[in-house]
Design a protein around this motif. Structure first.
Motif, PDB file in Angstrom:
ATOM      1  N   ALA A 257     104.834  57.907 -17.127  1.00 52.64           N
ATOM      2  CA  ALA A 257     105.677  57.615 -18.288  1.00 52.64           C
ATOM      3  C   ALA A 257     105.340  58.574 -19.417  1.00 52.64           C
ATOM      4  O   ALA A 257     104.208  59.059 -19.538  1.00 52.64           O
ATOM      5  CB  ALA A 257     105.478  56.177 -18.740  1.00 52.64           C
ATOM      6  N   ILE A 258     106.334  58.802 -20.258  1.00 51.87           N
ATOM      7  CA  ILE A 258     106.192  59.789 -21.310  1.00 51.87           C
ATOM      8  C   ILE A 258     106.801  59.230 -22.596  1.00 51.87           C
ATOM      9  O   ILE A 258     107.748  58.432 -22.534  1.00 51.87           O
ATOM     10  CB  ILE A 258     106.885  61.095 -20.823  1.00 51.87           C
ATOM     11  N   ALA A 259     106.249  59.641 -23.751  1.00 55.24           N
ATOM     12  CA  ALA A 259     106.813  59.173 -25.032  1.00 55.24           C
ATOM     13  C   ALA A 259     108.025  60.047 -25.382  1.00 55.24           C
ATOM     14  O   ALA A 259     107.904  61.271 -25.472  1.00 55.24           O
ATOM     15  CB  ALA A 259     105.763  59.272 -26.127  1.00 55.24           C
TER      16      ALA A 259
ATOM     17  N   MET B 164     102.195  60.689 -29.446  1.00 55.88           N
ATOM     18  CA  MET B 164     103.159  61.651 -29.979  1.00 55.88           C
ATOM     19  C   MET B 164     104.253  61.933 -28.953  1.00 55.88           C
ATOM     20  O   MET B 164     104.018  61.891 -27.743  1.00 55.88           O
ATOM     21  CB  MET B 164     102.458  62.973 -30.347  1.00 55.88           C
ATOM     22  N   LYS B 165     105.423  62.257 -29.490  1.00 55.10           N
ATOM     23  CA  LYS B 165     106.575  62.601 -28.637  1.00 55.10           C
ATOM     24  C   LYS B 165     106.155  63.650 -27.592  1.00 55.10           C
ATOM     25  O   LYS B 165     105.489  64.639 -27.944  1.00 55.10           O
ATOM     26  CB  LYS B 165     107.683  63.171 -29.535  1.00 55.10           C
ATOM     27  N   GLY B 166     106.517  63.423 -26.360  1.00 56.37           N
ATOM     28  CA  GLY B 166     106.222  64.383 -25.295  1.00 56.37           C
ATOM     29  C   GLY B 166     104.886  64.116 -24.595  1.00 56.37           C
ATOM     30  O   GLY B 166     104.634  64.648 -23.518  1.00 56.37           O
ATOM     31  N   GLU B 167     104.050  63.271 -25.195  1.00 55.52           N
ATOM     32  CA  GLU B 167     102.760  62.986 -24.546  1.00 55.52           C
ATOM     33  C   GLU B 167     102.935  61.991 -23.395  1.00 55.52           C
ATOM     34  O   GLU B 167     103.821  61.131 -23.444  1.00 55.52           O
ATOM     35  CB  GLU B 167     101.779  62.367 -25.552  1.00 55.52           C
TER      36      GLU B 167
ATOM     37  N   GLY C 191     110.089  57.044 -21.492  1.00 47.23           N
ATOM     38  CA  GLY C 191     110.873  57.588 -20.388  1.00 47.23           C
ATOM     39  C   GLY C 191     109.975  57.761 -19.176  1.00 47.23           C
ATOM     40  O   GLY C 191     108.747  57.832 -19.302  1.00 47.23           O
ATOM     41  N   PHE C 192     110.596  57.813 -18.012  1.00 48.19           N
ATOM     42  CA  PHE C 192     109.797  58.075 -16.803  1.00 48.19           C
ATOM     43  C   PHE C 192     110.048  59.514 -16.394  1.00 48.19           C
ATOM     44  O   PHE C 192     111.117  60.068 -16.610  1.00 48.19           O
ATOM     45  CB  PHE C 192     110.152  57.065 -15.709  1.00 48.19           C
TER      46      PHE C 192
ATOM     47  N   LEU D   2     102.068  53.804 -14.629  1.00 50.72           N
ATOM     48  CA  LEU D   2     101.275  54.617 -15.548  1.00 50.72           C
ATOM     49  C   LEU D   2     100.116  55.293 -14.826  1.00 50.72           C
ATOM     50  O   LEU D   2      99.385  54.656 -14.074  1.00 50.72           O
ATOM     51  CB  LEU D   2     100.726  53.771 -16.703  1.00 50.72           C
ATOM     52  N   ASN D   3      99.968  56.574 -15.085  1.00 44.32           N
ATOM     53  CA  ASN D   3      98.823  57.313 -14.556  1.00 44.32           C
ATOM     54  C   ASN D   3      97.628  57.119 -15.474  1.00 44.32           C
ATOM     55  O   ASN D   3      97.739  56.462 -16.524  1.00 44.32           O
ATOM     56  CB  ASN D   3      99.193  58.797 -14.451  1.00 44.32           C
ATOM     57  N   ALA D   4      96.509  57.695 -15.081  1.00 47.01           N
ATOM     58  CA  ALA D   4      95.294  57.570 -15.903  1.00 47.01           C
ATOM     59  C   ALA D   4      94.501  58.862 -15.815  1.00 47.01           C
ATOM     60  O   ALA D   4      94.549  59.563 -14.797  1.00 47.01           O
ATOM     61  CB  ALA D   4      94.443  56.404 -15.410  1.00 47.01           C
TER      62      ALA D   4
END
Ligand SMILES: C[S@@+](CC[C@H](N)C(=O)[O-])C[C@H]1O[C@@H](n2cnc3c(N)ncnc32)[C@H](O)[C@@H]1O
Length: 487
Positions: free
Chosen positions: A39-41, A281-284, A26-27, A254-256
């Motif tokens: 972006a996020i898991a 992991m979810k939410g990371e 997700g963004f 994507l960030n870094a």
């Protein structure tokens, strides 16, 4: 997770052959200090999972834009638009007036926190760091005035004259250049595509010291990452090509963060693939890498600095470095031995010819670079020693002795004096209210000063066996050297 300003873009992307695993990726809009959009898991993501793919046809480069063909490939080359970033910048300015990439270009930032856009007074806060010298603003302006604007004016059929102040201004040129600096990838042609008459490696207009951007999305060698440095010699060896510089929709969202990378871009014949390089992991957050750059480089290219907990308990960037100019080393050694500038000039010229650099870099591990020791020795040598070393054709061995340690200490103290503020001033400033630019500049200075102070302390702790005898020996040898030099 809905990000309103991205919805139209994602729709465009998916309707043009792009794929996003919407169940897992997700963004999200993070606070500005954490990078803004990223972006996020949405679920746990296994290592090796493809997060999204980008068809090569959606990548913008001078190869995919129609402009070079419409302009005329020969004329494009005659005007040197095939060199550096000027051609891609012109393509991006032109594509913004066309339809194909508009939904993507509309999502790209128009404002930047990079020093390229800072006021003179904010830039003063970077004094002593290498950022200001590397901005490349004057080079970019020269490119714009010397080749881009004349090319635009030569083709009113392609570039409507009344649109020049809006779409083709110097300001737009800087905006597009900054988008490339902070978001582009280095996407090579698929092997089968590579012709025999590839142009040679090109220099960039914006990026004066290390021209090549950014990610090598290569399935065979995926190591080079977004923003990672590529030495000029390497580029030449590898035949880097300005037409590899590419804007890659979605991948550039994507960030870094220092050593946080968990995804990497790989390329295949028809598409580029962003793949999880570890379990997420979810939410990371899903992180790319910009090459774990020092804060000075992160600020110059991306407009932010990395702050992670350090082993000292402070916050900072473990990838920080300090650059020490050979001119400073020459000055310190020449003063100590009362050298004439002729002596130093001759040796420095030889040093550079032998492949030495005019900058030495001290990293956060506080190791004194062998090149610094070798350079100091070269500059300190008597005329006999200098003749010998030149005859051998090899720079002096980087062996530390007490005279060299003393010179290194002087160099470090003088390097610290190049900043207008002290480390304590910076720490105090950070505890108060500062604008974003000044806070970032202070973090850059502070990171560099911590290295310099650490290295200075390490040098103060260096003791040679039987220091008195050594010191006496060194004093007399310095005198002898001086005598020999005066002969
Ligand atoms: C490749 S883009 C990443 C996507 C970007 N966040 C966006 O909203 O389009 C690079 C830019 O993201 C921001 N950024 C990336 N990582 C960051 C971080 N760790 N902290 C702050 N900003 C970051 C910087 O503005 C940088 O120039």
């Amino acid at each position: 997770m809905s990000t309103p300003n991205l919805d139209a873009f994602v729709f465009w992307f998916e309707h043009n052959g792009g794929y996003i695993d919407n169940e897992r990726v997700g963004f999200h809009v993070f606070p500005p200090a954490e990078g803004g959009r990223g972006a996020i898991a949405l679920q746990d993501i296994p290592e090796g999972h493809t997060l999204f793919t980008i068809p090569r046809s959606l990548v913008i480069s001078t190869r995919t834009s129609l402009l070079p063909e419409r302009f005329g490939p020969d004329e494009w080359k005659n005007r040197q638009l095939n060199q550096g970033w000027a051609g891609l910048i012109l393509c991006m300015m032109w594509e913004a007036t066309q339809g194909k990439w508009a939904p993507y270009l509309d999502t790209l930032p128009t404002e930047f926190d990079t020093p390229m856009f800072w006021t003179e007074s904010d830039l003063n806060a970077l004094k002593g760091t290498s950022v200001v010298d590397k901005l490349g603003k004057a080079d970019a302006e020269q490119d714009y005035a010397g080749k881009v604007l004349p090319a635009i004016q030569s083709r009113p059929d392609l570039f409507q004259p009344e649109l020049i102040p809006v779409h083709y201004s110097l300001y737009q040129y800087h905006v597009m250049g900054s988008r490339i600096l902070s978001r582009s990838f280095n996407v090579e042609k698929w092997e089968d595509e590579v012709g025999d008459d590839e142009p040679a490696a090109q220099n960039s207009c914006m990026d004066v010291d290390d021209p090549a951007p950014l990610v090598s999305a290569n399935s065979d060698s995926p190591e080079r990452a977004h923003g990672e440095e590529v030495a000029e010699e390497d580029e030449e060896e590898e035949g880097e090509d300005a037409s590899d510089i590419s804007m890659v929709p979605v991948a550039d969202l994507l960030n870094a963060r220092y050593e946080a990378e968990n995804a990497k871009l790989f390329y295949e014949e028809n598409e580029l693939k962003m793949v999880a390089t570890k379990r997420i992991m979810k939410g990371e957050q899903i992180w790319n890498t910009y090459g774990d750059l020092p804060n000075a480089e992160l600020l110059r290219r991306y407009g932010h600095v990395d702050l992670v907990p350090l082993s000292t308990g402070e916050q900072g960037n473990p990838g920080d470095i300090v650059e020490v100019g050979a001119d400073l080393v020459v000055d310190v050694v020449s003063k100590r031995y009362d050298h004439s500038s002729v002596v130093a000039d001759e040796r420095i010229e030889w040093w550079l010819e032998e492949g030495g650099d005019d900058i030495v870099v001290i990293e956060a591990d506080l190791e004194i670079p062998p090149a610094l020791i070798s350079l100091i020795k070269l500059l300190s040598f008597s005329s006999d020693e200098w003749r010998k070393v030149r005859g051998k054709g090899k720079p002096p061995k980087p062996k530390l002795d007490s005279a060299t340690v003393d010179i290194i200490k002087d160099v470090l103290v003088r390097r610290l004096q190049q900043y207008p503020t002290s480390l304590q001033d910076d720490e105090m400033a950070l505890s108060g209210e500062l604008s974003l630019n000044l806070r970032n500049a202070t973090m850059v200075r502070l990171g560099e000063k911590r290295i310099l102070h650490g290295a200075l302390q390490a040098m103060q702790e260096v003791h040679f066996e039987n220091p008195k005898r050594k010191r006496d020996a060194m004093v007399s040898s310095a005198k002898t050297n001086k005598k020999a030099r005066q002969q």
